[in-house]
Enzyme design. Structure first.
Site, PDB file in Angstrom:
ATOM      1  N   GLY A   1      15.165  49.970  58.883  1.00 35.43           N
ATOM      2  CA  GLY A   1      16.423  49.331  58.513  1.00 35.43           C
ATOM      3  C   GLY A   1      16.173  48.236  57.487  1.00 35.43           C
ATOM      4  O   GLY A   1      15.043  47.776  57.296  1.00 35.43           O
ATOM      5  N   CYS A   2      17.251  47.823  56.821  1.00 31.46           N
ATOM      6  CA  CYS A   2      17.111  46.848  55.741  1.00 31.46           C
ATOM      7  C   CYS A   2      16.666  45.488  56.291  1.00 31.46           C
ATOM      8  O   CYS A   2      15.690  44.896  55.794  1.00 31.46           O
ATOM      9  CB  CYS A   2      18.411  46.727  54.951  1.00 31.46           C
ATOM     10  SG  CYS A   2      19.902  46.551  55.959  1.00 31.46           S
ATOM     11  N   TYR A   3      17.337  44.971  57.307  1.00 30.27           N
ATOM     12  CA  TYR A   3      16.937  43.677  57.877  1.00 30.27           C
ATOM     13  C   TYR A   3      15.515  43.730  58.439  1.00 30.27           C
ATOM     14  O   TYR A   3      14.716  42.834  58.185  1.00 30.27           O
ATOM     15  CB  TYR A   3      17.905  43.240  58.985  1.00 30.27           C
ATOM     16  CG  TYR A   3      19.262  42.757  58.527  1.00 30.27           C
ATOM     17  CD1 TYR A   3      19.396  41.597  57.763  1.00 30.27           C
ATOM     18  CD2 TYR A   3      20.414  43.429  58.897  1.00 30.27           C
ATOM     19  CE1 TYR A   3      20.655  41.140  57.380  1.00 30.27           C
ATOM     20  CE2 TYR A   3      21.679  42.976  58.513  1.00 30.27           C
ATOM     21  CZ  TYR A   3      21.792  41.833  57.752  1.00 30.27           C
ATOM     22  OH  TYR A   3      23.029  41.374  57.380  1.00 30.27           O
TER      23      TYR A   3
ATOM     24  N   THR B   1      13.017  45.504  57.578  1.00 24.01           N
ATOM     25  CA  THR B   1      12.028  45.518  56.500  1.00 24.01           C
ATOM     26  C   THR B   1      11.719  44.095  56.050  1.00 24.01           C
ATOM     27  O   THR B   1      10.550  43.683  55.977  1.00 24.01           O
ATOM     28  CB  THR B   1      12.557  46.349  55.305  1.00 24.01           C
ATOM     29  OG1 THR B   1      12.692  47.708  55.727  1.00 24.01           O
ATOM     30  CG2 THR B   1      11.612  46.268  54.118  1.00 24.01           C
TER      31      THR B   1
END
Lengths: 345, 345, 345, 345
Positions: C148-150, C152
């Site tokens: 997921g973006c967060y 990462t």
């Protein structure tokens, strides 16, 4: 004076509520919402909590008849023409922020709104609420067709030189730029943040329903049929609207003379501010207010006049002007509840 | 091919560096900065760290003569006309992103740029770098006057109908809207975030230095003197530029015919994309790219043509077109290093 | 290598298409869309016209089996766990950008995603695609669960000091700020322009599905169960994500020592850039790129470490890292097709 | 009551002027500007034309003594400590929006503001103007040190649980996010539109001068020395500020109990609004107003409390609270001239 608002979850209604809360003579008695009746207003609009408090109502003509004096219609097109007849019969004054009562005749309404117009008798009763131009008729009116946002900016900019003949009508070009709240609270890909941000987009080219509205009132003021080339754009901001207008000059007048004439023309109208020479408006200068700022440039090289006209699309372009019209309808000072400082920065 | 960039801390230079890093045939050998020479590039532009690495140079013609083949001038107006003479003498090809070599004659330069033009012999040597129109002359050139951002969008939109006579020249109106990076990296109240955000602002009305640039090349293509009414606006976004153009139609042609003609006109030019009927460009569609998207609408009601033309002001409006011109000067495919997907959303 | 993309109209897919177009070894053979199959890509995404051209496909395992080597899943949660089993059986490599294969065990999947996990055998086959940490396992993998973006940004920031014990785990606080494209292309009031613009909004407080993902991999690296306080916010921009992290320091180390350690830790990883002392990242510095920029501050006053970690949520936070993982899976240089300059300004 | 404003071209002053224009009991008699004295206000701020009209004054203590009752200092740090002594001697009440009178003692002032504090006698006379907490002292005061924007949001969020002991002080983490008007009207690259737009940026990490201000008043309320980890960020919007706070819970209380306690704590304070369970504030909800909206979440998993506190940095974070303090100093209802609807959308 007691007011009801129909279409209570749209941006027009929310701005009406914001203005009415500061207005000394208007009391909000009912906010009517088809989708949210029964809900507490704070649930839908947390920014209003501890300031105003009410339960959203269903539409009920009998309740309105008893409780209200004036009804604001801030619903989508097609609603007010169905409801205003019975409101008028019930003795209510009506201010319609939709397009239902603006265009005259079946042809224009079918072509641009794809709907039939309201009953002819009622349509004739409606006064176009461009306050600075039609305040005398508005004083006597029971139905006000509140102008569209683009027409407000375009007409306030154009009418002075159309009326005195300085402006030619052969090639009037209007470029409209609107903040995205102008598209309302309904969702669409065009108003999806990631699509609209960092983006300027032309839309409804040649088809915008405000074209006939501008032409109808320019023609009325000019005496002959006038057409305009009008192109609309979404710009990435929430509020604010600008019309940049170009038209030929029929007389050899310079910028100074044009500015002086506009100042005289609007001398009795506190919400139209004519900028100094070489100063041009910005939408931020009218943010959250009822002002219309106009900048002027008579170009000797091209023989054309450039008019730049800026409003807040939800203020003078919608709710602000609606309240201004109610002020006029009641014989109050038209500034009542509206003469506030724009939010800057 | 080895390239130097003069004016290395401006947005034009930074975009040149971004494009050159992806270009298979161009190598960056020197970035010259008056204010930052001696500094490591990563200190000034952290986004470049671990990709490109160099120390910013002072301007030194001897060093450039030895190391470079082409020089990009991305400095403010007034710099390149002083430096290009010795660069040409040193055998360097020059691409000038400033306005110094665009206008012909002393009068225009004094009036609009408030400076004397470059020496006449050099000025005549310079080719106007609107690639799609003047690629043949660009192939042979040693100095390219890279077009301004507004003129790029306006001329690519207008020239087809000016050349074939469908467009009349009596009332050409151009409305320009630019993202704020167009005003450069230099600070001013107009580009201060809190002033520019949530704001549309008209500026330099009747005075923008791109007016004579547009007129000069329209006149060249038309054969007779052409004037335009051109008004510029800052809109709250970083990148992107749109020109919305209105002009009279001299022939009875419909939208479909106009679109077909534009597609033929630009058929050999991959960076001009003509939109489908009733589709209009948005600046987001060209973000970070070298494309120019054009939408067209022939309006039967008014007898006028609306042209909407969108570019990235730093791409096709500056650095992208500069690289495209270098591609053409070297006989490479003009797409080399430029045919990348716009950044969306 | 031939690639198919499932979920072809979302922002993840569009970014994959943008990166693949520049990638020397990957060819896009099929873009699969449930809602738009049969449509030309240019109709849905005009920004792609004249660059890539294809008709969107319906999902068809037999066609994919014949034509593709790798499948990217960029569809909402719940899709890939249904489709990946047959893709694996058909010998396709799978990179999943959704959350289906990230969390281990039924409990976590039910609690945070409200769905059952994929079959256990497959789930065990999946490798978590945080490239810098797990590149050895990714090399051998057939299913990559792209982070997921967060997570990462949070994990790249935290893991170095969790692994070496400098960071304490008793009070890890992560504050996440995301651009609005992180919420996808699906419409909601939260992502409606007029609601999201000029607004910072906390959302899913205590409930975000990225909480267990961060905790699971922190715990794995630390050896003991770790919990984090993680709060997410929408900020008014399209792209970009920042995690600001605070945790206690177990050792008396200063900022310089922490920076040196991070530089050593990531010395073989070109996409993690550790900032100089007193320099902190901005999301603009990584816009449109695959970089993760990390700034560090060891605070003597409080005995805590502040870590600021910035990525492009669609780049390193989604499509960029997916391509980086495919590079690693194929034994290519992990920079292939990704080492481009961020779009600045 | 007659008011003068020192520092008349900054955003704090402009917001004061906006609020005073609506205030029934305060009259603006002088706007003092070092850089613009002698200029008409409309030239500097066209948005004020036709609403307020005055010439900006030079600072003149004799003129102020004669004409004014209260002076607002909205100038940069270092100005008010020089001027307030003579204003107090002249019998004027002073409300200082700068940081000069907030920190106690030479050490803190030198360390964080790099300046000596005001004379001790005066410093002791100053009352910290966090209205909801110190209204009793404010009633009697002649000098009010109006709080910083971040401390206002942070302290209103934290103090209830610091006072009653539910909140532990071992690991208080505050993440601050501010709109860019918080950086003032002075130009810098950080506030240049093209740099700040589409960007989140951490700044002054570990060094922000609001750190000791928060700690000083937390310590006062707690009784023992408290430190906080506080990180500040610029987010791309003009107005609005949010503090997201995490701290350990010393008691086993749930969200509902915390909300009830906060509602009781602030029950007599109309400008602090405690959100419903699972509802969290957004800065748009307080835009242009004096409200502070607080959302709460007691997390069972981590045993920590999350507090989200939102204000308008120019409203409750500066000019709004200054007026609220003047209301209290004069024994007026604290809502006077301030109870207006936030500008939404």
């Amino acid at each position: 004076m007691k007011a009801a608002v129909v279409g209570g979850t749209g941006y027009g209604a929310v701005e009406l509520i914001r203005i009415i809360q500061r207005h000394p003579y208007i009391e909000l008695v009912s906010v009517i919402s088809k989708s949210h009746h029964g809900d507490q207003v704070e649930e839908v609009f947390p920014h209003l909590s501890r300031i105003v408090s009410y339960t959203m109502d269903a539409y009920d003509i009998h309740k309105m008849e008893k409780e209200a004096d004036v009804v604001f219609f801030a619903a989508p097109s097609g609603v007010s023409k169905e409801l205003i007849p019975e409101c008028i019969e019930a003795g209510l004054k009506c201010v319609d922020l939709s397009g239902d009562f603006r265009l005259q005749g079946e042809e224009l309404n079918c072509l641009w709104y794809n709907q039939t117009p309201p009953p002819e008798a009622l349509a004739e009763q409606a006064v176009y609420g461009l306050t600075e131009l039609y305040w005398e008729a508005i004083q006597e009116s029971t139905i006000v067709a509140n102008p569209g946002c683009y027409p407000t900016a375009a007409l306030l900019g154009l009418i002075p030189v159309i009326k005195n003949g300085w402006g030619g009508t052969s090639s009037i070009v209007i470029d409209g730029k609107s903040g995205i709240s102008g598209a309302g609270r309904g969702m669409s890909l065009n108003t999806h943040y990631s699509e609209a941000n960092e983006n300027v987009k032309a839309y409804k080219v040649g088809k915008h329903q405000h074209i006939p509205e501008i032409e109808q009132f320019l023609s009325r003021e000019h005496g002959m049929e006038v057409t305009v080339s009008f192109t609309t754009h979404l710009v990435p901001m929430t509020r604010g609207l600008m019309c940049t207008i170009s038209l030929p000059l029929e007389e050899q007048v310079n910028t100074k003379e044009v500015i002086d004439y506009y100042r005289t023309f609007y001398s009795r109208h506190p919400f139209v501010r004519i900028m100094e020479k070489e100063v041009f408006p910005s939408t931020k200068g009218v943010y959250g207010s009822n002002f219309c700022d106009i900048g002027l440039h008579a170009d000797e090289r091209t023989g054309r006049l450039t008019i730049v006209s800026a409003i807040d699309n939800l203020g003078k372009g919608a709710a602000g002007q609606a309240i201004q019209n109610v002020n006029v309808m009641n014989g109050w000072d038209e500034r009542t509840g509206l003469m506030h400082v724009p939010v800057y920065p």
